[in-house]
Design a protein around this motif. Structure first.
Motif, short mmCIF file in Angstrom:
data_model
loop_
_atom_site.label_atom_id
_atom_site.label_comp_id
_atom_site.label_asym_id
_atom_site.label_seq_id
_atom_site.Cartn_x
_atom_site.Cartn_y
_atom_site.Cartn_z
N LEU A 336 -52.47 -42.47 28.77
CA LEU A 336 -51.15 -43.31 28.83
C LEU A 336 -51.38 -44.53 29.74
O LEU A 336 -51.08 -45.61 29.72
CB LEU A 336 -49.98 -42.64 29.36
N HIS A 337 -52.21 -44.00 30.94
CA HIS A 337 -52.70 -44.86 32.12
C HIS A 337 -53.48 -45.96 31.50
O HIS A 337 -53.30 -47.24 31.94
CB HIS A 337 -53.16 -44.38 33.27
N ASN A 338 -54.61 -45.50 30.61
CA ASN A 338 -55.45 -46.47 30.21
C ASN A 338 -54.66 -47.45 29.27
O ASN A 338 -54.98 -48.75 29.27
CB ASN A 338 -56.56 -45.90 29.47
N LEU A 339 -53.79 -47.05 28.28
CA LEU A 339 -53.20 -47.85 27.34
C LEU A 339 -52.39 -48.99 27.99
O LEU A 339 -52.18 -49.81 27.43
CB LEU A 339 -52.31 -47.05 26.46
N GLN A 340 -51.81 -48.52 29.27
CA GLN A 340 -50.89 -49.83 29.77
C GLN A 340 -51.70 -50.65 30.44
O GLN A 340 -50.91 -51.45 31.02
CB GLN A 340 -50.21 -48.80 31.07
N GLN A 341 -53.04 -50.68 30.39
CA GLN A 341 -54.01 -51.79 30.95
C GLN A 341 -54.08 -52.71 29.73
O GLN A 341 -54.74 -52.54 28.57
CB GLN A 341 -55.18 -51.41 31.34
N PRO A 342 -53.45 -53.96 29.59
CA PRO A 342 -53.45 -54.77 28.60
C PRO A 342 -54.92 -55.49 28.30
O PRO A 342 -55.67 -55.63 29.20
CB PRO A 342 -52.43 -55.99 29.08
N ILE A 343 -55.13 -55.75 26.98
CA ILE A 343 -56.42 -56.47 26.54
C ILE A 343 -56.17 -58.06 26.97
O ILE A 343 -55.71 -58.75 26.30
CB ILE A 343 -56.59 -55.85 25.28
N ILE A 344 -56.92 -58.23 27.96
CA ILE A 344 -56.80 -59.66 28.32
C ILE A 344 -58.29 -60.39 28.09
O ILE A 344 -59.13 -60.06 28.96
CB ILE A 344 -56.10 -60.05 29.81
N LEU A 345 -58.38 -61.61 27.39
CA LEU A 345 -59.43 -62.42 27.48
C LEU A 345 -59.36 -63.53 28.23
O LEU A 345 -58.20 -63.99 28.33
CB LEU A 345 -59.86 -62.84 25.93
N THR A 346 -60.38 -64.06 28.93
CA THR A 346 -60.37 -65.40 29.63
C THR A 346 -61.47 -66.20 29.39
O THR A 346 -62.27 -65.89 28.65
CB THR A 346 -60.71 -64.87 31.10
N ALA A 347 -60.85 -67.45 29.31
CA ALA A 347 -61.93 -68.61 29.13
C ALA A 347 -62.79 -68.80 30.33
O ALA A 347 -62.25 -69.35 31.36
CB ALA A 347 -61.27 -69.88 28.66
N GLY A 348 -64.04 -68.80 30.30
CA GLY A 348 -64.91 -68.99 31.39
C GLY A 348 -64.70 -68.17 32.46
O GLY A 348 -65.06 -68.61 33.70
N GLY A 349 -63.80 -67.00 32.61
CA GLY A 349 -63.66 -66.22 33.57
C GLY A 349 -62.62 -66.89 34.34
O GLY A 349 -62.54 -66.32 35.74
N VAL A 350 -62.04 -68.01 34.11
CA VAL A 350 -60.99 -68.69 34.84
C VAL A 350 -59.45 -68.70 34.25
O VAL A 350 -58.65 -68.39 34.98
CB VAL A 350 -61.46 -70.23 34.88
N PHE A 351 -59.38 -69.07 33.23
CA PHE A 351 -58.18 -69.16 32.41
C PHE A 351 -57.78 -67.97 31.57
O PHE A 351 -58.74 -67.60 30.51
CB PHE A 351 -57.93 -70.38 31.74
N PRO A 352 -56.76 -67.22 31.59
CA PRO A 352 -56.46 -66.22 30.93
C PRO A 352 -56.26 -67.04 29.51
O PRO A 352 -55.31 -67.97 29.22
CB PRO A 352 -54.97 -65.81 31.33
N ILE A 353 -56.61 -66.52 28.29
CA ILE A 353 -56.59 -67.07 27.00
C ILE A 353 -54.99 -66.54 26.61
O ILE A 353 -55.25 -65.47 25.99
CB ILE A 353 -57.61 -66.61 26.08
N SER A 354 -54.14 -67.59 26.52
CA SER A 354 -52.88 -67.26 26.08
C SER A 354 -52.15 -68.45 25.77
O SER A 354 -52.63 -69.56 25.84
CB SER A 354 -51.96 -66.44 27.34
N MET A 355 -50.76 -68.44 25.06
CA MET A 355 -50.13 -69.63 24.58
C MET A 355 -49.87 -70.40 25.83
O MET A 355 -49.58 -71.50 25.95
CB MET A 355 -49.20 -69.06 23.91
N GLN A 356 -49.34 -69.76 27.09
CA GLN A 356 -48.94 -70.57 28.09
C GLN A 356 -50.08 -71.59 28.46
O GLN A 356 -50.14 -72.66 28.97
CB GLN A 356 -48.63 -69.58 29.21
N THR A 357 -51.20 -70.91 28.56
CA THR A 357 -52.51 -71.75 29.08
C THR A 357 -52.59 -72.82 28.09
O THR A 357 -53.18 -74.05 28.55
CB THR A 357 -53.75 -70.78 29.44
N ASN A 358 -52.57 -72.43 26.87
CA ASN A 358 -52.83 -73.53 26.08
C ASN A 358 -51.83 -74.84 25.90
O ASN A 358 -52.07 -75.78 26.01
CB ASN A 358 -52.67 -72.89 24.57
N LEU A 359 -50.69 -74.40 26.31
CA LEU A 359 -49.64 -75.34 26.31
C LEU A 359 -49.68 -76.32 27.70
O LEU A 359 -49.62 -77.54 27.34
CB LEU A 359 -48.29 -74.84 26.33
N ASN A 360 -50.25 -75.51 28.62
CA ASN A 360 -50.61 -76.47 29.82
C ASN A 360 -51.49 -77.36 29.71
O ASN A 360 -51.70 -78.66 30.18
CB ASN A 360 -51.01 -75.52 31.10
#
Length: 382
Positions: A336-360
Motif C-alpha cells: 500500500l505504501h508503494n502504491l501511494q507513490q504516484p507515477i510521475i514523468l518529468t521533461a528533462g528532469g525539470v518540468f513534471p509532465i502534466s496538463m498544468q505544465t502544458n497549459l503554462n
C-alpha cells in the motif's frame, strides 16, 4: 490468435524500421541497414535544417511576411523535431526493454475479460497512430497545395544548382518529399510516448481489477491468498520497470516540445490573424492542431495515470483484508505504501509532465501575440 500488448506498436514500428531507427530481422542486411540509417540521419537531421537556414540567409529579402511566418513556424518546429527524432532513435534499446516487461505482464492475462481489455487498448494504440498519420498528412498536403496554387514555395528550402523560380515545380516537389520525411519522423516521436502510456494504463487498469478481487474467492487457503497478493506486487513492479525504461526516452523529447510549443503556436496565431488568406489559413490551423497534438494527449494521459495510482491504493485498501493473517497484512501495508507513490514523468528532469505544465507553456503563445499587437509589428511587416 492471442493479441499481445506489443502489438499496439505494429504500425509505428514499421515506419520506424523504414527510417532506420530499429534493427533488421535478418543480420545479413545489417550493414546495408546501417548505411541507410546513416543516410537518412544526415539528410533529415542535419542537411534539411541547414537547407532552410541557408535559404533564410541568401534570399531573406525575397520573403513576404506570410511566406516568412509560414516558413519560420515550421522551421522552428523542424529544428526541435531533429532533436526529438534523434532521442527517439537512440532510445530503441530502452523501448525493447519496455516491451519485454509488457510480455511478462501479458502472461498474467488468463481470463477472457482481461484479454479483451488488452485487445481494446492495443486497437486504441494503433488507432492513435492512424489518426495522427491522417492529421499530419492532411497538414502536409493542404499546406503544399495552398501555396503551389499561388505559385509560391511552401517551405523555401535551398537546393544547390536549382533556381527556385525557373525550376519552380522541381524545387517544390523536392521540398514536399523532404518535408514529408521530416513530418513522418516527427509523427513517430509524437505517437510513441502516447501509445506507450496507453498500454501502461491498460495494465494499470487490469491491476486495479485484481486488487479489488483480492480474497474474494471463498474456500482458498491463506497461502493462496498471499500468493495472489504477491502476484499483484510483481505486476506493479513490472509496470514501474516498464515506465522507468521509457522515462529517459520521453523526458528529452517532451522537454524539447515544451520549449517550442509556445513559440510555434504564437507564430502561427500571428500568421492567421494578420497575414493568412482562406487557403493558407486552413493549412496553418491544421499545423496548430498537429503541434497541440504533440503534447496535449500525452500530458492528459500522464494526469490520468497519476489518478490511477491513487485509485490502485484505494482498491487495495478496500479489499477484504481484515480477516487475513499477519503475513498477508504486513505485505499489504508495504504494498500500500508503494502504491501511494504516484507515477510521475518529468521533461528533462525539470518540468513534471502534466496538463498544468502544458497549459503554462501554451500561455507563451498569447504573450507573443500580445507583444506583436502592442508594438504594431504586424503593420510594419505588411
Amino acid at each position: 490468435e492471442r493479441v499481445k500488448s506489443r502489438d499496439a506498436f505494429v504500425y509505428l514500428d514499421r515506419v520506424m524500421w523504414s527510417f532506420g531507427w530499429t534493427v533488421p530481422e535478418n543480420k545479413r542486411w545489417d550493414l546495408h541497414y546501417k548505411l541507410w540509417s546513416t543516410f537518412v540521419t544526415l539528410l533529415i537531421f542535419i542537411l534539411l535544417p541547414i537547407s532552410v537556414s541557408v535559404e533564410y540567409i541568401q534570399r531573406f529579402k525575397t520573403f513576404s511576411a506570410g511566406e516568412f511566418l509560414s516558413s519560420i513556424q515550421i522551421g522552428v518546429n523542424m529544428y526541435g523535431s531533429s532533436f526529438k527524432s534523434y532521442l527517439t532513435m537512440m532510445g530503441y534499446k530502452k523501448r525493447q526493454e519496455a516491451k519485454m516487461s509488457l510480455d511478462e505482464l501479458d502472461k498474467r492475462c488468463v481470463c477472457d475479460e482481461e484479454r479483451t481489455i488488452v485487445h481494446r487498448h492495443v486497437a486504441l494504440g494503433n488507432f492513435c497512430y492512424i489518426f495522427y498519420h491522417i492529421a499530419y498528412t492532411s497538414f502536409l498536403i493542404s499546406n503544399f497545395l495552398s501555396f503551389i496554387m499561388k505559385r509560391i514555395h511552401a517551405w523555401r528550402m535551398y537546393f544547390p544548382y536549382v533556381d527556385p523560380e525557373k525550376q519552380f515545380y522541381i524545387s517544390s516537389i523536392a521540398e514536399v518529399i523532404l518535408r514529408g520525411w521530416a513530418v513522418f519522423m516527427d509523427l513517430c516521436t509524437d505517437v510513441c510516448p502516447l501509445i506507450s502510456m496507453v498500454i501502461a494504463r491498460c495494465h494499470i487498469t487490469l491491476l486495479k481489477q485484481r486488487l479489488r478481487n483480492l480474497r474474494s474467492e471463498p474456500g482458498r487457503t491463506e497461502d493462496e491468498y498471499l500468493k495472489e497478493l504477491a502476484d499483484c506486487v510483481r505486476d506493479h513492479r513490472l509496470i514501474l520497470d516498464y515506465v522507468d525504461a521509457l522515462r529517459s526516452v520521453f523526458s528529452g523529447t517532451i522537454f524539447v516540445q515544451f520549449l517550442l510549443i509556445g513559440i510555434v503556436l504564437g507564430l502561427s496565431m500571428i500568421n492567421i490573424m494578420f497575414f493568412s488568406t482562406l487557403s493558407t489559413g486552413v493549412a496553418v490551423v491544421l499545423f496548430m492542431s498537429c503541434v497541440s497534438m504533440q503534447t496535449f494527449p500525452f500530458c492528459y494521459l500522464c494526469n490520468m495515470i497519476m489518478d490511477d495510482c491513487q485509485e490502485m491504493a484505494d482498491s487495495l485498501f478496500q479489499s477484504d483484508w481484515t480477516s487475513a493473517d499477519r503475513r498477508y497484512k504486513s505485505t499489504l501495508v508495504y504494498f500500500l505504501h508503494n502504491l501511494q507513490q504516484p507515477i510521475i514523468l518529468t521533461a528533462g528532469g525539470v518540468f513534471p509532465i502534466s496538463m498544468q505544465t502544458n497549459l503554462n507553456m501554451v500561455k507563451l503563445a498569447f504573450t507573443v501575440v500580445t507583444i506583436v499587437k502592442q508594438f504594431n509589428l504586424a503593420e510594419k511587416f505588411q
